[in-house]
Design an enzyme around this catalytic site. Structure first.
Site, PDB file in Angstrom:
ATOM      1  N   GLU A 111      -8.948  -6.246  11.036  1.00 22.16           N
ATOM      2  CA  GLU A 111      -7.567  -6.943  11.111  1.00 22.16           C
ATOM      3  C   GLU A 111      -7.573  -7.331  13.290  1.00 22.16           C
ATOM      4  O   GLU A 111      -7.070  -8.354  13.133  1.00 22.16           O
ATOM      5  CB  GLU A 111      -6.726  -6.150  10.720  1.00 22.16           C
ATOM      6  CG  GLU A 111      -5.005  -7.110  10.904  1.00 22.16           C
ATOM      7  CD  GLU A 111      -4.550  -6.048  10.027  1.00 22.16           C
ATOM      8  OE1 GLU A 111      -3.694  -5.789  10.577  1.00 22.16           O
ATOM      9  OE2 GLU A 111      -4.431  -5.491   9.138  1.00 22.16           O
ATOM     10  N   GLU A 135       0.913  -1.013   0.264  1.00 23.50           N
ATOM     11  CA  GLU A 135       0.082   0.163   0.431  1.00 23.50           C
ATOM     12  C   GLU A 135       0.850   0.860  -0.129  1.00 23.50           C
ATOM     13  O   GLU A 135       0.503   2.415  -0.719  1.00 23.50           O
ATOM     14  CB  GLU A 135      -1.092  -0.516   1.223  1.00 23.50           C
ATOM     15  CG  GLU A 135      -0.816   0.575   2.314  1.00 23.50           C
ATOM     16  CD  GLU A 135       0.072  -1.163   3.308  1.00 23.50           C
ATOM     17  OE1 GLU A 135       0.475  -0.970   4.454  1.00 23.50           O
ATOM     18  OE2 GLU A 135      -0.249  -1.858   3.141  1.00 23.50           O
ATOM     19  N   HIS A 186      -0.078 -11.139   6.340  1.00 24.88           N
ATOM     20  CA  HIS A 186      -1.454 -11.352   6.914  1.00 24.88           C
ATOM     21  C   HIS A 186      -2.132 -12.849   6.699  1.00 24.88           C
ATOM     22  O   HIS A 186      -2.706 -13.522   7.991  1.00 24.88           O
ATOM     23  CB  HIS A 186      -2.304 -10.132   5.990  1.00 24.88           C
ATOM     24  CG  HIS A 186      -3.151  -9.003   5.608  1.00 24.88           C
ATOM     25  ND1 HIS A 186      -1.610  -8.219   5.218  1.00 24.88           N
ATOM     26  CD2 HIS A 186      -2.825  -7.803   6.758  1.00 24.88           C
ATOM     27  CE1 HIS A 186      -1.689  -7.085   5.711  1.00 24.88           C
ATOM     28  NE2 HIS A 186      -1.780  -6.857   6.881  1.00 24.88           N
ATOM     29  N   ASP A 191      -5.087  -3.462   6.435  1.00 24.14           N
ATOM     30  CA  ASP A 191      -4.217  -2.000   6.825  1.00 24.14           C
ATOM     31  C   ASP A 191      -3.840  -1.109   5.569  1.00 24.14           C
ATOM     32  O   ASP A 191      -3.488  -0.423   5.851  1.00 24.14           O
ATOM     33  CB  ASP A 191      -2.483  -2.824   7.023  1.00 24.14           C
ATOM     34  CG  ASP A 191      -1.915  -3.170   5.963  1.00 24.14           C
ATOM     35  OD1 ASP A 191      -3.038  -3.504   5.143  1.00 24.14           O
ATOM     36  OD2 ASP A 191      -1.202  -3.767   6.229  1.00 24.14           O
TER      37      ASP A 191
END
Length: 256
Positions: A241, A121, A142, A151
């Protein structure tokens, strides 16, 4: 306002240099080699991008890595995913770091010297993305840790390469090679490794020659939609998350 001489040597995992024209290069690293991302780096990068965005003398930013990867290694050191206070720190830093990247109000170039297996990202918030033939993208950690990828990858990959492709990329842990990433729209140019920084600098110097307000305000104009996406979605994604991390912690405690 920040001044380069005050933060140039302040970050142990970022080697900073700046040309006379105001092109700032950030080379992410761990002890001079490729970056190993951990909880201390997570905290450090919040301040790193804040300082860069607060320095009016930066005209263009080049973000690159060291060694044979942009970012492909992670360590649990310094992270606490499994307590409310620990995850609150991750939650706050995770929101802030992305907004601090967007608050760098000058053109940004990502020069990807190798694999990007985590925190892609950061890359997708750049304006121009250069890759080498060795560059691959994947969202690996993840699901390896059993937690929701919330995220920002969940927001930016569907935005950049399309909703169906983006969801497939995350859910299947798809490996995107550089050519496919360029075909999908996540990479602008593929450059031989020994030419990568030269090409990034060539583009950057051209942008640095623009009138200062033109370069700055063009970055602002081009990132308004991304700012809305991040502002509206990343807090919620990180909360999901955190819930999944709590479930992982509970399962671990049950097995113990």
């Amino acid at each position: 306002m920040s001044r380069f001489e005050n933060y140039r040597d302040a970050f142990p995992n970022a080697r900073l240099t700046r040309s006379p024209s105001g092109v700032l290069e950030i080379a992410l690293h761990t002890q001079g080699g490729k970056l190993v991302f951990d909880g201390h780096v997570h905290e450090q990068f919040v301040d790193l991008f804040h300082e860069i965005g607060s320095d009016p003398d930066n005209r263009v930013v080049i973000l690159t890595g060291s060694g044979d990867a942009f970012m492909d290694a992670i360590s649990p050191e310094g992270f606490d995913f499994f307590t409310p206070r620990g995850y609150d720190k991750i939650y706050r830093e995770g929101k802030k770091v992305l907004m601090n990247i967007l608050d760098i109000e000058v053109p940004m170039i990502a020069a990807l010297n190798g694999p990007v297996l985590l925190h892609s990202e950061y890359v997708l918030l750049a304006d121009i993305i250069l890759a080498t033939p060795e560059t691959v993208f994947q969202d690996k950690p993840h699901f390896d840790f059993g937690i929701v990828p919330g995220d920002g990858v969940n927001l930016l990959w569907p935005e950049v390469i399309g909703s169906v492709r983006g969801r497939y990329f995350i859910l299947t842990r798809q490996i995107l090679d550089a050519e496919t990433a360029r075909e999908y729209g996540a990479v602008n140019e593929i450059v031989p490794a020994d030419r990568l920084l030269d090409r990034a600098r060539e583009i950057a110097e051209g942008l640095a020659a623009l009138p200062p307000l033109t370069g700055r305000y063009t970055r602002i104009a081009l990132t308004q939609k991304l700012r809305r996406i991040i502002d509206e979605g990343v807090g919620y994604g990180l909360a999901l998350e955190g819930i999944s991390a709590a479930e992982v912690a509970r399962a671990m405690a049950t097995k113990a």
